[in-house]
Design a protein around this motif. Structure first.
Motif, PDB file in Angstrom:
ATOM      1  N   ASP A   1     -71.111   4.951 -23.156  1.00 18.95           N
ATOM      2  CA  ASP A   1     -70.929   3.318 -23.758  1.00 18.95           C
ATOM      3  C   ASP A   1     -72.966   4.025 -23.091  1.00 18.95           C
ATOM      4  O   ASP A   1     -73.375   2.821 -22.128  1.00 18.95           O
ATOM      5  CB  ASP A   1     -70.975   2.577 -21.848  1.00 18.95           C
ATOM      6  CG  ASP A   1     -69.330   2.235 -22.146  1.00 18.95           C
ATOM      7  OD1 ASP A   1     -69.056   1.485 -22.217  1.00 18.95           O
ATOM      8  OD2 ASP A   1     -68.608   3.489 -21.170  1.00 18.95           O
TER       9      ASP A   1
ATOM     10  N   MET B   1     -63.516   1.133 -14.900  1.00  9.79           N
ATOM     11  CA  MET B   1     -62.460   0.289 -14.706  1.00  9.79           C
ATOM     12  C   MET B   1     -61.042   0.856 -14.641  1.00  9.79           C
ATOM     13  O   MET B   1     -59.404  -0.322 -15.217  1.00  9.79           O
ATOM     14  CB  MET B   1     -62.298  -0.607 -15.943  1.00  9.79           C
ATOM     15  CG  MET B   1     -63.926  -1.659 -15.625  1.00  9.79           C
ATOM     16  SD  MET B   1     -63.308  -3.144 -17.381  1.00  9.79           S
ATOM     17  CE  MET B   1     -63.132  -2.045 -18.148  1.00  9.79           C
TER      18      MET B   1
ATOM     19  N   VAL C   1     -67.555  12.618 -22.575  1.00 10.44           N
ATOM     20  CA  VAL C   1     -66.473  13.713 -23.069  1.00 10.44           C
ATOM     21  C   VAL C   1     -65.224  13.535 -23.974  1.00 10.44           C
ATOM     22  O   VAL C   1     -65.057  12.237 -24.447  1.00 10.44           O
ATOM     23  CB  VAL C   1     -65.504  13.802 -21.672  1.00 10.44           C
ATOM     24  CG1 VAL C   1     -64.613  14.308 -21.527  1.00 10.44           C
ATOM     25  CG2 VAL C   1     -66.720  14.143 -20.180  1.00 10.44           C
TER      26      VAL C   1
ATOM     27  N   HIS D   1     -59.401   9.099 -16.368  1.00 11.79           N
ATOM     28  CA  HIS D   1     -59.501   9.706 -17.340  1.00 11.79           C
ATOM     29  C   HIS D   1     -61.061  11.050 -17.501  1.00 11.79           C
ATOM     30  O   HIS D   1     -61.430  11.255 -16.317  1.00 11.79           O
ATOM     31  CB  HIS D   1     -59.087   9.368 -19.298  1.00 11.79           C
ATOM     32  CG  HIS D   1     -60.064   8.863 -19.288  1.00 11.79           C
ATOM     33  ND1 HIS D   1     -61.724   9.556 -20.122  1.00 11.79           N
ATOM     34  CD2 HIS D   1     -60.780   7.959 -19.553  1.00 11.79           C
ATOM     35  CE1 HIS D   1     -62.934   8.191 -19.477  1.00 11.79           C
ATOM     36  NE2 HIS D   1     -62.077   7.569 -19.884  1.00 11.79           N
TER      37      HIS D   1
ATOM     38  N   GLY E   1     -71.550   6.967 -17.830  1.00 14.24           N
ATOM     39  CA  GLY E   1     -71.167   8.111 -18.863  1.00 14.24           C
ATOM     40  C   GLY E   1     -72.058   7.272 -20.464  1.00 14.24           C
ATOM     41  O   GLY E   1     -72.183   6.354 -20.461  1.00 14.24           O
TER      42      GLY E   1
ATOM     43  N   HIS F   1     -64.195  10.273 -17.109  1.00  9.79           N
ATOM     44  CA  HIS F   1     -64.468   9.411 -15.833  1.00  9.79           C
ATOM     45  C   HIS F   1     -64.418  10.265 -14.508  1.00  9.79           C
ATOM     46  O   HIS F   1     -64.736  10.633 -13.851  1.00  9.79           O
ATOM     47  CB  HIS F   1     -63.039   8.454 -15.205  1.00  9.79           C
ATOM     48  CG  HIS F   1     -62.759   7.470 -15.594  1.00  9.79           C
ATOM     49  ND1 HIS F   1     -61.123   6.795 -16.610  1.00  9.79           N
ATOM     50  CD2 HIS F   1     -63.774   6.244 -15.815  1.00  9.79           C
ATOM     51  CE1 HIS F   1     -61.987   6.179 -17.204  1.00  9.79           C
ATOM     52  NE2 HIS F   1     -62.809   5.291 -16.816  1.00  9.79           N
TER      53      HIS F   1
ATOM     54  N   MET G   1     -62.620  10.278 -25.042  1.00 10.04           N
ATOM     55  CA  MET G   1     -61.835   9.340 -24.193  1.00 10.04           C
ATOM     56  C   MET G   1     -61.985   8.787 -23.805  1.00 10.04           C
ATOM     57  O   MET G   1     -63.383   8.123 -23.767  1.00 10.04           O
ATOM     58  CB  MET G   1     -62.467   9.978 -23.185  1.00 10.04           C
ATOM     59  CG  MET G   1     -61.383  11.584 -23.530  1.00 10.04           C
ATOM     60  SD  MET G   1     -60.894  13.171 -21.691  1.00 10.04           S
ATOM     61  CE  MET G   1     -60.515  15.166 -22.629  1.00 10.04           C
TER      62      MET G   1
HETATM   63  P1  AMP Z   1     -64.814   2.084 -18.017  1.00  4.91           P
HETATM   64  O1  AMP Z   1     -63.447   2.406 -17.089  1.00  4.91           O
HETATM   65  O2  AMP Z   1     -64.458   2.681 -18.862  1.00  4.91           O
HETATM   66  O3  AMP Z   1     -65.599   0.951 -17.476  1.00  4.91           O
HETATM   67  O4  AMP Z   1     -65.807   3.658 -17.631  1.00  4.91           O
HETATM   68  C1  AMP Z   1     -66.537   3.531 -16.123  1.00  4.91           C
HETATM   69  C2  AMP Z   1     -67.836   5.015 -16.904  1.00  4.91           C
HETATM   70  O5  AMP Z   1     -67.069   6.183 -16.961  1.00  4.91           O
HETATM   71  C3  AMP Z   1     -68.997   4.325 -17.261  1.00  4.91           C
HETATM   72  O6  AMP Z   1     -69.903   4.647 -16.807  1.00  4.91           O
HETATM   73  C4  AMP Z   1     -68.097   5.010 -19.316  1.00  4.91           C
HETATM   74  O7  AMP Z   1     -69.459   5.368 -19.274  1.00  4.91           O
HETATM   75  C5  AMP Z   1     -67.905   6.367 -17.712  1.00  4.91           C
HETATM   76  N1  AMP Z   1     -66.744   6.810 -19.316  1.00  4.91           N
HETATM   77  C6  AMP Z   1     -66.304   6.031 -20.139  1.00  4.91           C
HETATM   78  N2  AMP Z   1     -65.174   6.572 -20.501  1.00  4.91           N
HETATM   79  C7  AMP Z   1     -66.424   8.271 -21.011  1.00  4.91           C
HETATM   80  C8  AMP Z   1     -66.680   9.345 -21.755  1.00  4.91           C
HETATM   81  N3  AMP Z   1     -65.340   9.655 -22.625  1.00  4.91           N
HETATM   82  N4  AMP Z   1     -67.034  10.629 -21.411  1.00  4.91           N
HETATM   83  C9  AMP Z   1     -67.908   9.937 -20.765  1.00  4.91           C
HETATM   84  N5  AMP Z   1     -68.576   9.174 -19.680  1.00  4.91           N
HETATM   85  C10 AMP Z   1     -67.310   7.714 -19.589  1.00  4.91           C
END
Ligand code: AMP
Length: 288
Positions: A156, A38, A182, A42, A153, A45, A190
């Motif tokens: 989630d 989304m 991470v 960071h 990741g 991602h 993060m």
């Molecule tokens: P989001 O943009 O929050 O929807 O996350 C996109 C992808 O990045 C999802 O698969 C999340 O699980 C992964 N993600 C977000 N934050 C982290 C993190 N700190 N460590 C590992 N994966 C992450």
């Protein structure tokens, strides 16, 4: 003959163009990796991106703040959006797919997919729209990008389980790759939502990873009662200004059913509101 890899990132917002590009990659026998996000990128991602770049011939990153996974009182409108600085972080990536809401959900849109059972627990309980929106958008992205590999990741954890069920139950032809959480050097997982935190709230937010670490240490020292562990975590989180615990779950990492004793592989998962941000974190206790 293999097409040589171009160095510049191509930004695509139309579904038909994205489909054509994927089709052309596949015709050339190039493997496609997809990293759905989304945005507000960071290192969490970027670690997923790195894994895709290492394994696949072509990497597609999607940035789409998916409206169908937000509830009416949630942060869809304020969710951080920073496309330009995200683009600068996507070194080595071939395609950025960033469709508009209208492109993904035209006015006559009517189809949703819903994974059952495991979505009734944890985040699914407090955010009833979340997983229906997630599984729908991920299925759409898989159909549009047609990746060989997709990267998600473990931050989630439940979302990953939902997508695994989607892929297995609907016989989708994509390999899911799980990537560990991470963290910031001080332990905070993060998250794009960390941006909402004031300095003080950022300090308070550290209690999530700290209380998970304490729980893990206690389990290592022999505590097995889920209630005792859960109370310890609650103690570590409570009493701080602006903190509202959504859930503390000590459960089976596949079914998400609560456990009374920490035995066998166990997931400890938290969702806590700190000021304006709803933060999640988790850790896995391997078989003890
Ligand atoms: P989001 O943009 O929050 O929807 O996350 C996109 C992808 O990045 C999802 O698969 C999340 O699980 C992964 N993600 C977000 N934050 C982290 C993190 N700190 N460590 C590992 N994966 C992450």
């Amino acid at each position: 003959m293999m097409e040589t890899k171009t160095q510049t990132l191509q930004a695509v917002s139309s579904i038909s163009e994205m489909k054509e590009i994927s089709q052309s990659f596949r015709k050339q026998n190039l493997t496609i990796g997809l990293v759905p996000t989304m945005g507000c990128l960071h290192e969490g991602h970027l670690n997923l991106v790195k894994r895709s770049l290492e394994t696949c011939d072509r990497t597609v990153v999607s940035i789409f703040v998916n409206p169908t996974q937000f509830g009416p009182d949630e942060d869809l409108d304020t969710y951080p959006r920073q496309l330009q600085s995200d683009i600068e972080k996507l070194e080595g990536v071939d395609i950025l797919f960033h469709p508009s809401n209208e492109e993904m959900y035209p006015t006559d849109y009517k189809t949703y997919v819903q994974v059952q059972d495991i979505t009734e627990h944890l985040c699914g309980k407090s955010r009833p729209d979340l997983f229906k929106g997630v599984s729908t958008v991920v299925l759409k992205l898989f159909n549009i990008v047609r990746p060989h590999n997709a990267y998600f990741g473990e931050k989630d954890w439940q979302q990953l389980a939902v997508i695994e069920a989607l892929v297995e139950d609907l016989n989708l032809d994509v390999v899911l790759n799980r990537v560990p959480i991470v963290r910031e050097p001080d332990g905070l997982a993060m998250s794009s939502r960390n941006q909402y935190l004031s300095q003080q709230e950022r300090q308070t937010a550290l209690s999530l990873s700290r209380s998970l670490k304490e729980a893990r240490d206690n389990i290592r020292q022999g505590t097995t009662s889920a209630k005792v562990i859960s109370d310890l975590i609650r103690q570590g989180l409570s009493g701080k200004e602006g903190v509202e615990i959504d859930y503390i779950s000590i459960c089976d990492p596949k079914t998400f059913r609560g456990k009374e004793q920490v035995c066998g592989r166990t997931l400890i998962a938290l969702a806590v509101k700190v000021g304006p941000s709803r933060l999640i974190d988790n850790c896995i206790i391997e078989e003890i």
